[in-house]
Write an enzyme that holds these catalytic residues in place. Structure first.
Site, PDB file in Angstrom:
ATOM      1  CB  THR A  25     -49.110  33.427 -31.976  1.00 37.01           C
ATOM      2  OG1 THR A  25     -49.406  32.328 -31.816  1.00 37.01           O
ATOM      3  CG2 THR A  25     -50.068  34.556 -32.085  1.00 37.01           C
ATOM      4  CG  HIS A 178     -51.270  24.267 -30.171  1.00 35.43           C
ATOM      5  ND1 HIS A 178     -50.433  23.724 -29.202  1.00 35.43           N
ATOM      6  CD2 HIS A 178     -50.980  25.482 -30.187  1.00 35.43           C
ATOM      7  CE1 HIS A 178     -49.745  24.820 -28.738  1.00 35.43           C
ATOM      8  NE2 HIS A 178     -50.022  26.098 -29.131  1.00 35.43           N
ATOM      9  CG  ASN A 181     -46.525  26.018 -25.845  1.00 32.68           C
ATOM     10  OD1 ASN A 181     -45.780  25.321 -25.421  1.00 32.68           O
ATOM     11  ND2 ASN A 181     -46.548  26.536 -27.075  1.00 32.68           N
ATOM     12  CE1 TYR A 183     -52.773  29.378 -25.512  1.00 32.68           C
ATOM     13  CE2 TYR A 183     -50.877  28.225 -26.357  1.00 32.68           C
ATOM     14  CZ  TYR A 183     -51.504  29.286 -25.969  1.00 32.68           C
ATOM     15  OH  TYR A 183     -50.778  30.350 -26.171  1.00 32.68           O
ATOM     16  CG  ASN A 238     -50.514  30.274 -21.967  1.00 32.86           C
ATOM     17  OD1 ASN A 238     -50.721  31.501 -22.052  1.00 32.86           O
ATOM     18  ND2 ASN A 238     -50.024  29.702 -23.185  1.00 32.86           N
TER      19      ASN A 238
HETATM   20  C1  8OZ Z   1     -47.050  33.325 -28.224  1.00 33.17           C
HETATM   21  C2  8OZ Z   1     -48.029  34.299 -28.115  1.00 33.17           C
HETATM   22  C3  8OZ Z   1     -49.382  33.851 -28.361  1.00 33.17           C
HETATM   23  C4  8OZ Z   1     -49.519  32.548 -28.747  1.00 33.17           C
HETATM   24  C5  8OZ Z   1     -48.164  29.195 -28.286  1.00 33.17           C
HETATM   25  C6  8OZ Z   1     -49.906  29.839 -29.808  1.00 33.17           C
HETATM   26  O1  8OZ Z   1     -47.351  29.229 -27.176  1.00 33.17           O
HETATM   27  C7  8OZ Z   1     -48.958  30.151 -28.916  1.00 33.17           C
HETATM   28  C8  8OZ Z   1     -48.448  31.708 -28.583  1.00 33.17           C
HETATM   29  C9  8OZ Z   1     -47.174  31.864 -28.411  1.00 33.17           C
HETATM   30  O2  8OZ Z   1     -48.199  28.017 -28.645  1.00 33.17           O
END
Ligand code: 8OZ
Length: 373
Positions: A25, A178, A181, A183, A238
Protein backbone atom coordinates in the site's frame (compact mmCIF):
# COMPACT_ATOMS: atom_id res chain seq x y z
CA UNK A 1 18.89 -27.94 -7.83
CA UNK A 2 16.24 -25.28 -8.23
CA UNK A 3 17.37 -21.75 -7.37
CA UNK A 4 15.72 -18.40 -6.65
CA UNK A 5 16.66 -17.29 -10.16
CA UNK A 6 15.07 -20.14 -12.10
CA UNK A 7 11.90 -19.62 -14.15
CA UNK A 8 8.69 -21.46 -13.37
CA UNK A 9 5.03 -21.78 -14.22
CA UNK A 10 2.48 -20.38 -11.77
CA UNK A 11 -0.58 -22.04 -13.19
CA UNK A 12 -1.07 -20.15 -16.48
CA UNK A 13 1.55 -17.49 -15.67
CA UNK A 14 5.18 -18.05 -16.71
CA UNK A 15 7.63 -16.17 -14.51
CA UNK A 16 11.33 -15.65 -15.19
CA UNK A 17 12.47 -15.99 -11.57
CA UNK A 18 11.12 -16.74 -8.07
CA UNK A 19 11.57 -13.28 -6.57
CA UNK A 20 8.11 -11.73 -6.29
CA UNK A 21 7.22 -8.17 -5.39
CA UNK A 22 4.79 -8.30 -2.48
CA UNK A 23 1.66 -6.12 -2.47
CA UNK A 24 2.46 -2.74 -0.92
CA UNK A 25 0.00 0.00 0.00
CA UNK A 26 1.57 3.30 -1.12
CA UNK A 27 -1.40 5.75 -1.18
CA UNK A 28 -0.32 7.56 -4.33
CA UNK A 29 -3.40 7.17 -6.53
CA UNK A 30 -5.83 10.04 -5.78
CA UNK A 31 -9.48 9.35 -6.68
CA UNK A 32 -8.64 5.61 -6.75
CA UNK A 33 -7.21 5.96 -10.28
CA UNK A 34 -3.69 4.78 -11.21
CA UNK A 35 -1.61 7.58 -12.74
CA UNK A 36 1.67 8.07 -14.61
CA UNK A 37 3.73 8.11 -11.41
CA UNK A 38 2.32 4.67 -10.58
CA UNK A 39 3.29 3.51 -14.10
CA UNK A 40 6.91 4.55 -13.52
CA UNK A 41 7.00 2.85 -10.10
CA UNK A 42 5.81 -0.53 -11.40
CA UNK A 43 7.82 -0.32 -14.63
CA UNK A 44 11.01 0.21 -12.56
CA UNK A 45 10.26 -3.04 -10.73
CA UNK A 46 9.46 -5.21 -13.78
CA UNK A 47 12.52 -7.37 -13.12
CA UNK A 48 10.56 -9.18 -10.40
CA UNK A 49 9.47 -12.65 -11.46
CA UNK A 50 5.98 -11.54 -10.52
CA UNK A 51 4.69 -8.15 -9.37
CA UNK A 52 1.67 -8.30 -7.09
CA UNK A 53 0.19 -4.82 -7.03
CA UNK A 54 -0.88 -3.00 -3.94
CA UNK A 55 -4.35 -3.94 -2.71
CA UNK A 56 -6.99 -2.71 -5.15
CA UNK A 57 -10.47 -2.45 -3.61
CA UNK A 58 -13.20 -4.17 -5.59
CA UNK A 59 -15.74 -1.46 -4.62
CA UNK A 60 -15.75 1.84 -2.80
CA UNK A 61 -17.15 -0.06 0.19
CA UNK A 62 -13.95 -2.13 0.08
CA UNK A 63 -11.78 1.00 0.51
CA UNK A 64 -10.12 1.55 3.84
CA UNK A 65 -7.33 3.99 3.05
CA UNK A 66 -6.99 7.25 1.18
CA UNK A 67 -5.60 7.35 -2.32
CA UNK A 68 -5.32 3.62 -2.98
CA UNK A 69 -6.11 2.63 -6.58
CA UNK A 70 -9.26 0.58 -7.17
CA UNK A 71 -10.67 -1.60 -9.92
CA UNK A 72 -14.29 -0.46 -9.86
CA UNK A 73 -14.13 2.72 -11.97
CA UNK A 74 -13.64 2.62 -15.78
CA UNK A 75 -10.93 5.30 -15.42
CA UNK A 76 -9.07 3.01 -13.03
CA UNK A 77 -9.09 0.20 -15.60
CA UNK A 78 -7.67 2.66 -18.15
CA UNK A 79 -4.99 3.73 -15.67
CA UNK A 80 -4.04 0.13 -14.93
CA UNK A 81 -3.76 -0.58 -18.70
CA UNK A 82 -0.79 1.79 -18.81
CA UNK A 83 0.81 0.04 -15.83
CA UNK A 84 0.44 -3.47 -17.25
CA UNK A 85 1.62 -2.39 -20.71
CA UNK A 86 4.76 -0.81 -19.25
CA UNK A 87 5.57 -3.88 -17.14
CA UNK A 88 4.94 -6.27 -20.04
CA UNK A 89 7.13 -4.15 -22.36
CA UNK A 90 9.98 -4.76 -19.89
CA UNK A 91 9.31 -8.51 -19.90
CA UNK A 92 7.65 -8.60 -16.47
CA UNK A 93 4.49 -10.26 -15.17
CA UNK A 94 1.94 -8.51 -13.00
CA UNK A 95 -1.19 -9.52 -11.12
CA UNK A 96 -3.41 -7.24 -9.09
CA UNK A 97 -4.51 -7.81 -5.52
CA UNK A 98 -8.31 -7.90 -5.12
CA UNK A 99 -9.15 -6.33 -1.77
CA UNK A 100 -12.09 -5.63 0.50
CA UNK A 101 -11.07 -4.16 3.85
CA UNK A 102 -14.33 -4.96 5.66
CA UNK A 103 -14.20 -3.32 9.09
CA UNK A 104 -10.77 -1.75 8.58
CA UNK A 105 -12.16 1.51 7.23
CA UNK A 106 -13.39 4.93 8.18
CA UNK A 107 -16.82 6.45 7.49
CA UNK A 108 -15.14 9.27 5.52
CA UNK A 109 -14.05 6.70 2.89
CA UNK A 110 -17.37 4.82 2.66
CA UNK A 111 -20.26 5.48 0.23
CA UNK A 112 -22.51 8.18 1.78
CA UNK A 113 -20.32 8.20 4.90
CA UNK A 114 -21.85 4.89 6.03
CA UNK A 115 -20.41 2.51 8.61
CA UNK A 116 -17.87 0.01 7.28
CA UNK A 117 -19.16 -3.57 6.93
CA UNK A 118 -17.96 -6.75 8.63
CA UNK A 119 -19.11 -10.27 9.50
CA UNK A 120 -20.05 -8.97 12.98
CA UNK A 121 -20.18 -5.55 14.68
CA UNK A 122 -16.77 -6.00 16.32
CA UNK A 123 -14.41 -3.03 15.90
CA UNK A 124 -10.94 -3.70 14.52
CA UNK A 125 -9.42 -1.41 17.10
CA UNK A 126 -6.66 -0.37 14.71
CA UNK A 127 -5.86 2.61 12.61
CA UNK A 128 -6.32 3.52 8.97
CA UNK A 129 -4.44 6.08 6.89
CA UNK A 130 -6.46 9.09 5.73
CA UNK A 131 -5.21 11.96 3.59
CA UNK A 132 -6.77 15.29 4.54
CA UNK A 133 -7.99 17.90 2.05
CA UNK A 134 -4.74 19.85 2.51
CA UNK A 135 -2.71 16.80 1.42
CA UNK A 136 -1.34 15.94 4.87
CA UNK A 137 -1.81 12.36 6.07
CA UNK A 138 -3.06 11.03 9.39
CA UNK A 139 -3.68 7.65 10.98
CA UNK A 140 -7.26 7.58 12.40
CA UNK A 141 -9.13 4.98 14.46
CA UNK A 142 -11.19 2.66 12.27
CA UNK A 143 -14.96 3.26 12.53
CA UNK A 144 -17.48 0.98 14.28
CA UNK A 145 -18.63 -1.60 11.67
CA UNK A 146 -22.08 -3.06 11.07
CA UNK A 147 -22.77 -6.74 10.35
CA UNK A 148 -23.47 -7.76 6.74
CA UNK A 149 -26.79 -9.34 5.75
CA UNK A 150 -26.38 -12.69 3.98
CA UNK A 151 -27.74 -11.14 0.74
CA UNK A 152 -25.06 -8.45 0.91
CA UNK A 153 -22.37 -11.12 1.22
CA UNK A 154 -23.49 -12.56 -2.11
CA UNK A 155 -23.19 -9.08 -3.63
CA UNK A 156 -19.61 -8.74 -2.38
CA UNK A 157 -18.74 -12.12 -3.93
CA UNK A 158 -20.10 -10.69 -7.17
CA UNK A 159 -17.96 -7.56 -6.69
CA UNK A 160 -14.86 -9.78 -6.54
CA UNK A 161 -15.95 -11.57 -9.72
CA UNK A 162 -16.52 -8.30 -11.54
CA UNK A 163 -13.16 -6.93 -10.41
CA UNK A 164 -11.39 -10.08 -11.61
CA UNK A 165 -12.86 -9.49 -15.07
CA UNK A 166 -11.83 -5.83 -14.90
CA UNK A 167 -8.32 -6.96 -13.99
CA UNK A 168 -8.01 -9.02 -17.16
CA UNK A 169 -9.54 -6.15 -19.16
CA UNK A 170 -6.79 -3.95 -17.70
CA UNK A 171 -4.14 -6.36 -19.02
CA UNK A 172 -3.14 -8.07 -15.79
CA UNK A 173 -1.78 -11.63 -16.00
CA UNK A 174 -4.10 -12.60 -13.18
CA UNK A 175 -5.14 -11.66 -9.67
CA UNK A 176 -4.24 -12.33 -6.07
CA UNK A 177 -7.25 -12.49 -3.74
CA UNK A 178 -6.41 -10.69 -0.50
CA UNK A 179 -7.39 -13.18 2.18
CA UNK A 180 -4.88 -11.89 4.72
CA UNK A 181 -4.03 -9.24 7.32
CA UNK A 182 -7.33 -8.90 9.10
CA UNK A 183 -9.35 -7.66 6.11
CA UNK A 184 -12.80 -8.90 5.12
CA UNK A 185 -11.97 -12.49 4.13
CA UNK A 186 -9.73 -12.93 7.19
CA UNK A 187 -12.52 -11.39 9.34
CA UNK A 188 -14.86 -14.15 8.20
CA UNK A 189 -12.22 -16.85 8.74
CA UNK A 190 -11.22 -16.02 12.29
CA UNK A 191 -13.05 -16.31 15.59
CA UNK A 192 -11.83 -12.93 16.87
CA UNK A 193 -13.94 -11.08 14.29
CA UNK A 194 -16.67 -13.54 13.28
CA UNK A 195 -19.53 -14.02 15.77
CA UNK A 196 -22.17 -14.94 13.20
CA UNK A 197 -24.70 -17.66 13.88
CA UNK A 198 -25.79 -18.19 10.25
CA UNK A 199 -24.07 -20.32 7.58
CA UNK A 200 -21.12 -17.85 7.55
CA UNK A 201 -20.18 -18.24 11.22
CA UNK A 202 -19.54 -20.75 13.96
CA UNK A 203 -17.90 -23.89 12.54
CA UNK A 204 -14.67 -23.80 10.56
CA UNK A 205 -16.62 -24.91 7.52
CA UNK A 206 -19.00 -21.96 7.91
CA UNK A 207 -16.26 -19.40 8.52
CA UNK A 208 -14.43 -20.60 5.40
CA UNK A 209 -17.57 -20.31 3.23
CA UNK A 210 -17.04 -16.67 2.17
CA UNK A 211 -13.40 -17.28 1.17
CA UNK A 212 -14.34 -20.27 -0.97
CA UNK A 213 -17.26 -18.44 -2.57
CA UNK A 214 -14.90 -15.63 -3.57
CA UNK A 215 -12.29 -18.09 -4.85
CA UNK A 216 -14.90 -19.98 -6.87
CA UNK A 217 -16.46 -16.84 -8.34
CA UNK A 218 -13.07 -15.48 -9.39
CA UNK A 219 -11.75 -18.76 -10.80
CA UNK A 220 -14.96 -19.31 -12.77
CA UNK A 221 -14.54 -15.84 -14.24
CA UNK A 222 -10.83 -15.82 -15.14
CA UNK A 223 -9.61 -19.39 -14.59
CA UNK A 224 -7.86 -20.94 -11.57
CA UNK A 225 -4.48 -20.76 -13.32
CA UNK A 226 -4.67 -16.96 -13.14
CA UNK A 227 -5.88 -16.82 -9.55
CA UNK A 228 -3.61 -16.62 -6.52
CA UNK A 229 -4.54 -16.19 -2.87
CA UNK A 230 -2.79 -14.49 0.04
CA UNK A 231 -3.27 -15.80 3.57
CA UNK A 232 -1.80 -14.89 6.97
CA UNK A 233 -2.65 -17.70 9.41
CA UNK A 234 -1.20 -16.06 12.52
CA UNK A 235 -0.97 -12.33 11.89
CA UNK A 236 -2.38 -9.97 14.52
CA UNK A 237 -2.71 -7.21 11.86
CA UNK A 238 -5.79 -5.03 12.21
CA UNK A 239 -6.84 -6.63 15.47
CA UNK A 240 -7.46 -10.12 14.07
CA UNK A 241 -7.05 -13.38 16.03
CA UNK A 242 -8.22 -16.99 16.05
CA UNK A 243 -8.66 -19.62 18.73
CA UNK A 244 -7.34 -22.54 16.65
CA UNK A 245 -5.55 -21.41 13.49
CA UNK A 246 -4.03 -24.84 12.76
CA UNK A 247 -7.40 -26.56 12.50
CA UNK A 248 -8.79 -23.63 10.50
CA UNK A 249 -5.97 -23.46 7.99
CA UNK A 250 -5.55 -27.20 7.58
CA UNK A 251 -9.21 -27.21 6.50
CA UNK A 252 -8.60 -24.19 4.24
CA UNK A 253 -5.60 -26.03 2.73
CA UNK A 254 -7.67 -29.12 1.96
CA UNK A 255 -10.44 -27.08 0.38
CA UNK A 256 -8.03 -25.03 -1.74
CA UNK A 257 -6.09 -28.10 -2.87
CA UNK A 258 -8.81 -29.19 -5.27
CA UNK A 259 -9.13 -25.77 -6.89
CA UNK A 260 -5.98 -25.74 -9.08
CA UNK A 261 -4.93 -22.22 -8.17
CA UNK A 262 -1.90 -20.42 -9.59
CA UNK A 263 -0.21 -19.75 -6.24
CA UNK A 264 -0.74 -19.64 -2.49
CA UNK A 265 1.02 -16.69 -0.86
CA UNK A 266 1.65 -17.20 2.84
CA UNK A 267 2.65 -14.45 5.26
CA UNK A 268 4.53 -16.19 8.07
CA UNK A 269 3.84 -14.74 11.52
CA UNK A 270 3.08 -11.07 12.18
CA UNK A 271 2.87 -9.11 8.94
CA UNK A 272 5.93 -6.88 8.70
CA UNK A 273 7.06 -8.11 12.12
CA UNK A 274 8.00 -11.20 14.12
CA UNK A 275 7.91 -14.36 12.00
CA UNK A 276 7.41 -16.54 15.10
CA UNK A 277 4.33 -14.65 16.30
CA UNK A 278 1.47 -16.86 17.59
CA UNK A 279 -2.05 -16.07 18.80
CA UNK A 280 -2.47 -16.36 22.54
CA UNK A 281 -2.64 -19.99 23.66
CA UNK A 282 -2.06 -21.42 20.16
CA UNK A 283 0.80 -22.79 18.13
CA UNK A 284 0.85 -22.86 14.34
CA UNK A 285 3.12 -24.98 12.20
CA UNK A 286 3.61 -23.52 8.72
CA UNK A 287 5.23 -26.72 7.45
CA UNK A 288 2.15 -28.70 8.50
CA UNK A 289 -0.07 -26.18 6.70
CA UNK A 290 1.85 -26.65 3.46
CA UNK A 291 1.95 -30.42 3.95
CA UNK A 292 -1.84 -30.50 4.38
CA UNK A 293 -2.19 -28.68 1.07
CA UNK A 294 0.16 -31.01 -0.82
CA UNK A 295 -1.31 -34.13 0.83
CA UNK A 296 -4.75 -33.11 -0.41
CA UNK A 297 -3.36 -32.83 -3.94
CA UNK A 298 -2.71 -29.08 -4.07
CA UNK A 299 -0.38 -28.23 -6.97
CA UNK A 300 -0.31 -24.44 -6.73
CA UNK A 301 3.06 -22.74 -6.32
CA UNK A 302 3.91 -21.98 -2.69
CA UNK A 303 5.06 -18.40 -2.10
CA UNK A 304 6.37 -17.32 1.30
CA UNK A 305 6.73 -13.84 2.75
CA UNK A 306 7.88 -11.83 5.71
CA UNK A 307 11.32 -10.60 6.51
CA UNK A 308 13.28 -12.78 4.08
CA UNK A 309 16.66 -11.64 2.81
CA UNK A 310 18.84 -12.84 -0.07
CA UNK A 311 20.32 -15.77 1.85
CA UNK A 312 17.16 -17.00 3.56
CA UNK A 313 15.21 -16.70 0.30
CA UNK A 314 17.79 -18.65 -1.68
CA UNK A 315 17.77 -21.28 1.06
CA UNK A 316 13.95 -21.48 1.11
CA UNK A 317 13.81 -22.19 -2.63
CA UNK A 318 16.88 -24.45 -2.80
CA UNK A 319 15.59 -26.61 0.05
CA UNK A 320 12.18 -26.93 -1.61
CA UNK A 321 10.42 -25.34 1.38
CA UNK A 322 9.01 -22.68 -0.97
CA UNK A 323 8.68 -22.19 -4.71
CA UNK A 324 8.89 -18.39 -4.56
CA UNK A 325 9.63 -15.68 -2.01
CA UNK A 326 8.04 -12.24 -2.00
CA UNK A 327 9.66 -9.05 -0.77
CA UNK A 328 7.97 -5.83 0.27
CA UNK A 329 10.25 -3.30 1.92
CA UNK A 330 13.28 -4.45 -0.10
CA UNK A 331 11.36 -3.81 -3.34
CA UNK A 332 10.34 -0.34 -2.16
CA UNK A 333 14.00 0.63 -1.90
CA UNK A 334 15.49 -1.52 -4.68
CA UNK A 335 13.70 -1.37 -8.02
CA UNK A 336 16.28 -3.79 -9.46
CA UNK A 337 16.18 -6.17 -6.49
CA UNK A 338 16.60 -9.28 -8.64
CA UNK A 339 19.79 -7.95 -10.25
CA UNK A 340 21.13 -6.98 -6.85
CA UNK A 341 20.34 -10.44 -5.43
CA UNK A 342 22.00 -12.12 -8.41
CA UNK A 343 25.22 -10.20 -7.97
CA UNK A 344 25.10 -10.00 -4.19
CA UNK A 345 25.42 -6.19 -4.34
CA UNK A 346 24.66 -3.91 -1.42
CA UNK A 347 20.99 -2.85 -1.08
CA UNK A 348 19.41 0.61 -0.69
CA UNK A 349 17.70 1.17 2.67
CA UNK A 350 13.94 1.86 2.67
CA UNK A 351 12.77 5.17 4.17
CA UNK A 352 9.69 4.59 6.37
CA UNK A 353 8.62 8.24 6.29
CA UNK A 354 7.73 7.98 2.60
CA UNK A 355 5.97 4.58 2.61
CA UNK A 356 2.41 5.99 2.64
CA UNK A 357 1.30 8.97 0.58
CA UNK A 358 3.29 11.75 -1.04
CA UNK A 359 4.81 11.88 -4.52
CA UNK A 360 7.94 10.68 -6.29
CA UNK A 361 10.16 11.04 -3.22
CA UNK A 362 10.65 7.60 -1.67
CA UNK A 363 8.57 6.09 -4.48
CA UNK A 364 10.25 6.35 -7.88
CA UNK A 365 13.57 7.96 -6.88
CA UNK A 366 15.40 4.97 -5.36
CA UNK A 367 18.44 4.38 -7.61
CA UNK A 368 18.99 1.21 -9.58
CA UNK A 369 22.57 0.01 -10.06
CA UNK A 370 22.36 1.22 -13.63
CA UNK A 371 21.02 4.69 -12.82
CA UNK A 372 23.64 5.08 -10.07
CA UNK A 373 26.50 4.16 -12.43
C1 8OZ B 1 -0.01 -1.34 5.28
C2 8OZ B 1 -0.76 -0.17 5.27
C3 8OZ B 1 -2.02 -0.18 4.72
C4 8OZ B 1 -2.53 -1.34 4.19
C5 8OZ B 1 -2.06 -5.07 4.20
C6 8OZ B 1 -3.11 -3.71 2.54
O1 8OZ B 1 -1.55 -5.14 5.34
C7 8OZ B 1 -2.35 -3.75 3.62
C8 8OZ B 1 -1.79 -2.51 4.21
C9 8OZ B 1 -0.53 -2.50 4.75
O2 8OZ B 1 -2.35 -6.08 3.56
Amino acid sequence: MTTLFDPMKLGDIDVSNRVAMAPLTRNRSPKAIPNDLNVTYYEQRAGAGLIITEGTPVTQQGQGYSDVPGLYLPQAVDGWKKVTAAVHAKGGKIVTQLWHVGRVSHTSLQPSGAAPVAPSPVPAGGKTFIINDDGTGAFLETSEPRALEASEIAEIVEDFRRAARAALDAGFDGVEIHGANGYLIDQFLKTGANQRTDEYGGSIENRTRFLLQVVDAVTREIGPGRTGLRLSPTTPANGISDKDPQALFNYVAEQLATRELSFIHVIEGATGGERGFQYEGTTFDYEAFKAAFRKAGGKAAWMVNNGYNRESAMQAVESGRADLVSFGRLFIANPDLVERFKSGTVLNEPDRDTFYGGGAKGYTDYPSLQSAA
